[in-house]
Scaffold this motif. Structure first.
Motif, PDB file in Angstrom:
ATOM      1  N   THR A 117      26.937  41.880  45.988  1.00 26.06           N
ATOM      2  CA  THR A 117      27.092  40.519  46.494  1.00 26.06           C
ATOM      3  C   THR A 117      27.640  39.604  45.416  1.00 26.06           C
ATOM      4  OG1 THR A 117      25.260  40.853  48.030  1.00 26.06           O
ATOM      5  CG2 THR A 117      25.875  38.574  47.566  1.00 26.06           C
ATOM      6  N   GLN A 118      27.119  39.732  44.220  1.00 22.73           N
ATOM      7  CA  GLN A 118      27.597  38.899  43.124  1.00 22.73           C
ATOM      8  C   GLN A 118      29.072  39.186  42.838  1.00 22.73           C
ATOM      9  OE1 GLN A 118      25.471  39.245  39.399  1.00 22.73           O
ATOM     10  NE2 GLN A 118      26.072  37.185  38.807  1.00 22.73           N
ATOM     11  N   ALA A 119      29.474  40.433  42.896  1.00 24.43           N
ATOM     12  CA  ALA A 119      30.882  40.786  42.675  1.00 24.43           C
ATOM     13  C   ALA A 119      31.775  40.186  43.758  1.00 24.43           C
ATOM     14  CB  ALA A 119      31.038  42.307  42.640  1.00 24.43           C
ATOM     15  N   ALA A 120      31.247  40.121  44.981  1.00 20.49           N
ATOM     16  CA  ALA A 120      32.038  39.588  46.093  1.00 20.49           C
ATOM     17  C   ALA A 120      32.171  38.067  46.040  1.00 20.49           C
ATOM     18  CB  ALA A 120      31.407  40.012  47.420  1.00 20.49           C
ATOM     19  N   ILE A 121      31.102  37.374  45.591  1.00 23.32           N
ATOM     20  CA  ILE A 121      31.151  35.905  45.610  1.00 23.32           C
ATOM     21  C   ILE A 121      31.671  35.312  44.311  1.00 23.32           C
ATOM     22  CG2 ILE A 121      29.335  35.676  47.339  1.00 23.32           C
ATOM     23  CD1 ILE A 121      27.392  34.895  45.145  1.00 23.32           C
ATOM     24  N   GLY A 122      31.683  36.095  43.249  1.00 23.76           N
ATOM     25  CA  GLY A 122      32.163  35.563  41.970  1.00 23.76           C
ATOM     26  C   GLY A 122      31.133  34.658  41.329  1.00 23.76           C
ATOM     27  N   ASN A 123      31.566  33.463  40.931  1.00 17.97           N
ATOM     28  CA  ASN A 123      30.643  32.521  40.294  1.00 17.97           C
ATOM     29  C   ASN A 123      29.547  32.116  41.271  1.00 17.97           C
ATOM     30  OD1 ASN A 123      32.032  32.508  37.870  1.00 17.97           O
ATOM     31  ND2 ASN A 123      33.330  30.788  38.468  1.00 17.97           N
TER      32      ASN A 123
END
Length: 101
Positions: free
Chosen positions: A53-59
């Protein structure tokens, strides 16, 4: 009446018994979700749903759901295996209450 024992009293209040069991089960199981998703006391676990999820949303935006889950995982016992196991144990205890009632 004073002639009723505790077992009879519990059986005569199945709604209360079900509510206690349901709330206990739900709170225990839901409390373990952040850790199981990958929000740990040492940060987001590599290869976890949280990492994807973090990789998909970025910051990560301050105040977001992701940010809140990071805080829960990092700052509470729920971000540890022991905390997650305890939370699941509470859920199992709630299910046991339902069986007993």
């Amino acid at each position: 009446p004073s002639s009723l024992n505790k077992q009879h009293t519990i059986v005569k209040m199945p709604g209360i018994c079900a509510a206690v069991a349901g709330l206990t089960s739900a709170s225990g199981i839901l409390s373990s979700v952040p850790f199981l998703a990958g929000f740990t006391s040492s940060g987001v676990a590599a290869g976890s749903a949280a990492a994807a999820t973090q990789a998909a949303i970025g910051n990560v935006a301050a105040g977001s759901v992701f940010s809140a889950l990071q805080s829960v995982g990092a700052a509470t016992v729920l971000g540890t295996p022991v905390g997650a196991a305890a939370a699941v144990g509470v859920g199992v205890a709630g299910a046991a209450v339902m069986i007993i009632c």
